[in-house]
Design a protein around this motif. Structure first.
Motif, PDB file in Angstrom:
ATOM      1  N   LEU A  49       0.833  -1.196   0.000  1.00 15.63           N
ATOM      2  CA  LEU A  49       0.000   0.000   0.000  1.00 15.63           C
ATOM      3  C   LEU A  49       0.872   1.252   0.000  1.00 15.63           C
ATOM      4  O   LEU A  49       0.581   2.224  -0.714  1.00 15.63           O
ATOM      5  CB  LEU A  49      -0.936  -0.006   1.205  1.00 15.63           C
ATOM      6  CG  LEU A  49      -1.919   1.163   1.307  1.00 15.63           C
ATOM      7  CD1 LEU A  49      -2.773   1.280   0.047  1.00 15.63           C
ATOM      8  CD2 LEU A  49      -2.811   1.013   2.541  1.00 15.63           C
ATOM      9  N   TYR A  50       1.940   1.240   0.775  1.00 18.59           N
ATOM     10  CA  TYR A  50       2.850   2.394   0.791  1.00 18.59           C
ATOM     11  C   TYR A  50       3.448   2.637  -0.600  1.00 18.59           C
ATOM     12  O   TYR A  50       3.501   3.786  -1.082  1.00 18.59           O
ATOM     13  CB  TYR A  50       3.973   2.174   1.806  1.00 18.59           C
ATOM     14  CG  TYR A  50       4.955   3.320   1.844  1.00 18.59           C
ATOM     15  CD1 TYR A  50       4.715   4.448   2.614  1.00 18.59           C
ATOM     16  CD2 TYR A  50       6.131   3.279   1.075  1.00 18.59           C
ATOM     17  CE1 TYR A  50       5.606   5.513   2.625  1.00 18.59           C
ATOM     18  CE2 TYR A  50       7.023   4.332   1.078  1.00 18.59           C
ATOM     19  CZ  TYR A  50       6.759   5.447   1.854  1.00 18.59           C
ATOM     20  OH  TYR A  50       7.632   6.511   1.859  1.00 18.59           O
ATOM     21  N   ASP A  51       3.894   1.585  -1.249  1.00 19.36           N
ATOM     22  CA  ASP A  51       4.485   1.732  -2.581  1.00 19.36           C
ATOM     23  C   ASP A  51       3.501   2.341  -3.566  1.00 19.36           C
ATOM     24  O   ASP A  51       3.855   3.223  -4.364  1.00 19.36           O
ATOM     25  CB  ASP A  51       4.972   0.377  -3.094  1.00 19.36           C
ATOM     26  CG  ASP A  51       6.208  -0.127  -2.361  1.00 19.36           C
ATOM     27  OD1 ASP A  51       6.867   0.684  -1.685  1.00 19.36           O
ATOM     28  OD2 ASP A  51       6.502  -1.340  -2.463  1.00 19.36           O
ATOM     29  N   GLU A  52       2.248   1.873  -3.531  1.00 17.07           N
ATOM     30  CA  GLU A  52       1.241   2.377  -4.466  1.00 17.07           C
ATOM     31  C   GLU A  52       0.886   3.838  -4.159  1.00 17.07           C
ATOM     32  O   GLU A  52       0.763   4.660  -5.067  1.00 17.07           O
ATOM     33  CB  GLU A  52      -0.018   1.503  -4.406  1.00 17.07           C
ATOM     34  CG  GLU A  52       0.108   0.173  -5.109  1.00 17.07           C
ATOM     35  CD  GLU A  52       0.279   0.322  -6.606  1.00 17.07           C
ATOM     36  OE1 GLU A  52      -0.252   1.287  -7.188  1.00 17.07           O
ATOM     37  OE2 GLU A  52       0.963  -0.526  -7.213  1.00 17.07           O
ATOM     38  N   ASN A  54       2.747   6.030  -2.556  1.00 22.00           N
ATOM     39  CA  ASN A  54       3.928   6.850  -2.820  1.00 22.00           C
ATOM     40  C   ASN A  54       4.061   7.138  -4.316  1.00 22.00           C
ATOM     41  O   ASN A  54       4.382   8.269  -4.723  1.00 22.00           O
ATOM     42  CB  ASN A  54       5.169   6.137  -2.293  1.00 22.00           C
ATOM     43  CG  ASN A  54       6.395   7.014  -2.327  1.00 22.00           C
ATOM     44  OD1 ASN A  54       6.332   8.196  -1.979  1.00 22.00           O
ATOM     45  ND2 ASN A  54       7.510   6.459  -2.759  1.00 22.00           N
ATOM     46  N   ARG A  55       3.801   6.116  -5.143  1.00 15.17           N
ATOM     47  CA  ARG A  55       3.816   6.309  -6.594  1.00 15.17           C
ATOM     48  C   ARG A  55       2.783   7.345  -7.020  1.00 15.17           C
ATOM     49  O   ARG A  55       3.061   8.254  -7.813  1.00 15.17           O
ATOM     50  CB  ARG A  55       3.522   4.977  -7.291  1.00 15.17           C
ATOM     51  CG  ARG A  55       3.307   5.095  -8.802  1.00 15.17           C
ATOM     52  CD  ARG A  55       2.596   3.883  -9.371  1.00 15.17           C
ATOM     53  NE  ARG A  55       1.343   3.596  -8.712  1.00 15.17           N
ATOM     54  CZ  ARG A  55       0.211   4.273  -8.909  1.00 15.17           C
ATOM     55  NH1 ARG A  55       0.191   5.312  -9.733  1.00 15.17           N
ATOM     56  NH2 ARG A  55      -0.894   3.933  -8.276  1.00 15.17           N
ATOM     57  N   ALA A  56       1.579   7.217  -6.478  1.00 15.80           N
ATOM     58  CA  ALA A  56       0.482   8.101  -6.900  1.00 15.80           C
ATOM     59  C   ALA A  56       0.650   9.528  -6.394  1.00 15.80           C
ATOM     60  O   ALA A  56       0.138  10.474  -7.012  1.00 15.80           O
ATOM     61  CB  ALA A  56      -0.849   7.534  -6.410  1.00 15.80           C
ATOM     62  N   SER A  57       1.353   9.714  -5.294  1.00 18.85           N
ATOM     63  CA  SER A  57       1.402  11.031  -4.651  1.00 18.85           C
ATOM     64  C   SER A  57       2.095  12.082  -5.506  1.00 18.85           C
ATOM     65  O   SER A  57       1.898  13.281  -5.304  1.00 18.85           O
ATOM     66  CB  SER A  57       2.082  10.928  -3.282  1.00 18.85           C
ATOM     67  OG  SER A  57       3.408  10.452  -3.405  1.00 18.85           O
ATOM     68  N   LYS A  83       2.756   7.838   7.460  1.00 18.05           N
ATOM     69  CA  LYS A  83       4.155   7.712   7.053  1.00 18.05           C
ATOM     70  C   LYS A  83       4.455   8.610   5.853  1.00 18.05           C
ATOM     71  O   LYS A  83       5.504   9.273   5.790  1.00 18.05           O
ATOM     72  CB  LYS A  83       4.475   6.260   6.728  1.00 18.05           C
ATOM     73  CG  LYS A  83       5.938   6.043   6.337  1.00 18.05           C
ATOM     74  CD  LYS A  83       6.259   4.577   6.095  1.00 18.05           C
ATOM     75  CE  LYS A  83       7.728   4.404   5.678  1.00 18.05           C
ATOM     76  NZ  LYS A  83       8.069   2.981   5.434  1.00 18.05           N
ATOM     77  N   LEU A  84       3.528   8.654   4.893  1.00 18.56           N
ATOM     78  CA  LEU A  84       3.733   9.504   3.721  1.00 18.56           C
ATOM     79  C   LEU A  84       3.689  10.984   4.079  1.00 18.56           C
ATOM     80  O   LEU A  84       4.339  11.812   3.431  1.00 18.56           O
ATOM     81  CB  LEU A  84       2.665   9.192   2.666  1.00 18.56           C
ATOM     82  CG  LEU A  84       2.928   7.981   1.779  1.00 18.56           C
ATOM     83  CD1 LEU A  84       1.672   7.608   1.007  1.00 18.56           C
ATOM     84  CD2 LEU A  84       4.066   8.261   0.816  1.00 18.56           C
ATOM     85  N   THR A 140       0.450  15.366   1.978  1.00 19.97           N
ATOM     86  CA  THR A 140       1.769  14.751   1.821  1.00 19.97           C
ATOM     87  C   THR A 140       2.770  15.849   1.491  1.00 19.97           C
ATOM     88  O   THR A 140       2.389  17.008   1.262  1.00 19.97           O
ATOM     89  CB  THR A 140       1.775  13.703   0.698  1.00 19.97           C
ATOM     90  OG1 THR A 140       1.596  14.378  -0.566  1.00 19.97           O
ATOM     91  CG2 THR A 140       0.655  12.684   0.880  1.00 19.97           C
ATOM     92  N   ASN A 141       4.039  15.500   1.466  1.00 22.12           N
ATOM     93  CA  ASN A 141       5.063  16.473   1.073  1.00 22.12           C
ATOM     94  C   ASN A 141       5.226  16.542  -0.439  1.00 22.12           C
ATOM     95  O   ASN A 141       6.119  17.226  -0.938  1.00 22.12           O
ATOM     96  CB  ASN A 141       6.401  16.130   1.725  1.00 22.12           C
ATOM     97  CG  ASN A 141       6.372  16.376   3.224  1.00 22.12           C
ATOM     98  OD1 ASN A 141       5.655  17.271   3.680  1.00 22.12           O
ATOM     99  ND2 ASN A 141       7.129  15.598   3.980  1.00 22.12           N
ATOM    100  N   LYS A 142       4.346  15.822  -1.143  1.00 14.35           N
ATOM    101  CA  LYS A 142       4.372  15.839  -2.604  1.00 14.35           C
ATOM    102  C   LYS A 142       3.107  16.525  -3.120  1.00 14.35           C
ATOM    103  O   LYS A 142       2.533  17.373  -2.426  1.00 14.35           O
ATOM    104  CB  LYS A 142       4.512  14.413  -3.126  1.00 14.35           C
ATOM    105  CG  LYS A 142       5.817  13.747  -2.672  1.00 14.35           C
ATOM    106  CD  LYS A 142       5.947  12.340  -3.214  1.00 14.35           C
ATOM    107  CE  LYS A 142       7.245  11.689  -2.740  1.00 14.35           C
ATOM    108  NZ  LYS A 142       7.390  10.306  -3.247  1.00 14.35           N
ATOM    109  N   ARG A 143       2.656  16.154  -4.270  1.00 17.52           N
ATOM    110  CA  ARG A 143       1.514  16.830  -4.886  1.00 17.52           C
ATOM    111  C   ARG A 143       0.181  16.480  -4.234  1.00 17.52           C
ATOM    112  O   ARG A 143      -0.681  17.330  -4.077  1.00 17.52           O
ATOM    113  CB  ARG A 143       1.486  16.461  -6.378  1.00 17.52           C
ATOM    114  CG  ARG A 143       0.270  16.941  -7.148  1.00 17.52           C
ATOM    115  CD  ARG A 143       0.393  16.515  -8.598  1.00 17.52           C
ATOM    116  NE  ARG A 143      -0.813  16.785  -9.368  1.00 17.52           N
ATOM    117  CZ  ARG A 143      -0.957  16.460 -10.652  1.00 17.52           C
ATOM    118  NH1 ARG A 143       0.045  15.873 -11.303  1.00 17.52           N
ATOM    119  NH2 ARG A 143      -2.079  16.731 -11.297  1.00 17.52           N
TER     120      ARG A 143
END
Length: 397
Positions: A49-52, A54-57, A83-84, A140-143
């Motif tokens: 779930l984290y990998d998916e 993180n990819r989408a973020s 975590k994200l 998140t720290n991303k988009r």
């Protein structure tokens, strides 16, 4: 704006639970003008779930999740989002007080469910009015922003409609309209309709009710979107004429009932292969009592002879599945009921050979069909075709 929809739970991944949440969310996001980039189903596994997520973020504006917010060790959705987010967590006292009130002194249950009240700092907490697990909107720290909602559909839908929608930004309005087409299959609709338009788009589909053309328009305002839909619908009506029998949530049965009611007329049926499916589908619709006269299931040869006067000689010579028998069934039904509209079916479900008969006033129509698929698929399509022919005959009169 773009979104990915995440359905979380091993039960969904294994097919033990039907994922209706993703369908609901896709439709809602389309109405809001938010493009659904992808739909993802992930089991109760933290790393996957984290990998998916993180990819989408990096790719979308919203990661919209349902499921995995419960108190057990395999409910890991919020923990992955935390975590994200890379933010410290805290115990939200309002959410915790609600849990304590819900479990009323059961210390074990309160402690077990405590994790449902823990959130990262600056999260927007979404109150769950009919369940114990609150939702949240987490940066998140991303988009992406991660939107967490519970898995039970009733809880998720209420939270999305009443809590989540006001936080979603949209840069367009996307609206769809369903144009329902009688008789034609997907390939036949596709060859007649212009599918090259990019906005609005036109897409052919086959549903359990028959063929549809979905028009989808994207515009800055709702009025502009409706204008685009109206124009494209007009173009499709010019191409398909009376084969367009309904829009959006209108059913064949409701269209037939409306036609009969407005003309103060009645329908009767005599069904062999469809076994009452036509009559039952009409009766399922409000207003059927105003128009349906009589319905017979004449499955055996003996019943065809006894109730609607099909001759034994006809059955012996031509069999029950023949144009001759269908014609006598139609005449016998009319003689019995005197309904303005009479509908009959006879056929072999296992081979797909079906005869449908329609009588409307002084017009008669017998059609031989060769359908494919399972036994019940053939019966269902025979029912749909019979209703199509009945509607078209009434519209042409």
């Amino acid at each position: 704006m773009k979104a990915e929809i995440f359905s979380i739970g091993t039960e969904i991944l294994l097919g033990n639970i039907l994922d209706t949440n993703s369908k609901f969310l896709s439709e809602k996001l389309q109405d809001l003008g938010i493009d659904v980039y992808k739909r993802v189903t992930v089991g109760d596994n933290f790393d996957r779930l984290y990998d998916e997520m993180n990819r989408a973020s990096d790719k979308v504006d919203y990661i919209i999740c349902s499921g995995g917010l419960g108190p057990t060790s395999d409910d890991i959705t919020k923990e992955v989002a935390i975590k994200l987010s890379e933010r410290e967590t805290y115990l939200d006292e309002k959410s915790f007080d609600k849990l304590k009130e819900y479990f009323k002194g059961n210390d074990v249950a309160i402690e077990t469910n405590k994790k449902q009240a823990i959130f990262p700092k600056d999260a927007i907490i979404l109150d769950n009015e009919i369940g114990t697990a609150p939702g949240a909107i987490i940066k998140t720290n991303k988009r992406a922003k991660i939107i967490l909602m519970p898995g039970p559909p009733e809880e998720m839908k209420k939270m999305f409609n009443e809590k989540v929608m006001k936080y979603l930004d949209s840069n367009a309005i996307i609206k769809s309209r369903i144009v329902k087409i009688a008789l034609l299959g997907e390939w036949d609709m596709a060859r007649r309709a212009d599918l090259t338009s990019e906005n609005p788009t036109v897409s052919p589909y086959i549903t359990s009710e028959g063929g549809i053309l979905r028009i989808t328009a994207k515009a800055d305002t709702i009025d502009k979107a409706n204008e685009m839909l109206n124009q494209k619908e007009k173009e499709l009506r010019e191409v398909f004429g009376n084969l367009v029998y309904a829009l959006d949530n209108e059913s064949k049965e409701s269209v037939l009932i409306d036609l009969l009611y407005k003309r103060k007329e009645h329908v009767s049926t005599a069904e062999s292969v469809t076994g009452g499916m036509i009559a039952s589908s009409i009766i399922n619709i409000s207003g059927a009592s105003n128009v349906i006269e009589e319905s017979l299931v004449v499955y055996s040869d003996r019943a065809k002879e006894k109730y609607i006067n099909v001759k034994k000689e006809t059955l012996d010579k031509y069999t029950a599945v023949s144009e001759q028998t269908a014609r006598e069934m139609l005449e016998g039904l009319y003689d019995l009921t005197r309904s303005e509209l009479c509908i009959i079916t006879t056929g072999y479900a296992h081979t797909g050979k079906i005869f449908v008969g329609i009588k409307y006033k002084d017009r008669r129509f017998i059609k031989e069909l060769q359908l494919s698929g399972s036994r019940n698929h053939v019966r269902r399509w025979a029912k749909n075709k019979a209703l199509d022919y009945a509607i078209l005959m009434m519209k042409d009169n």
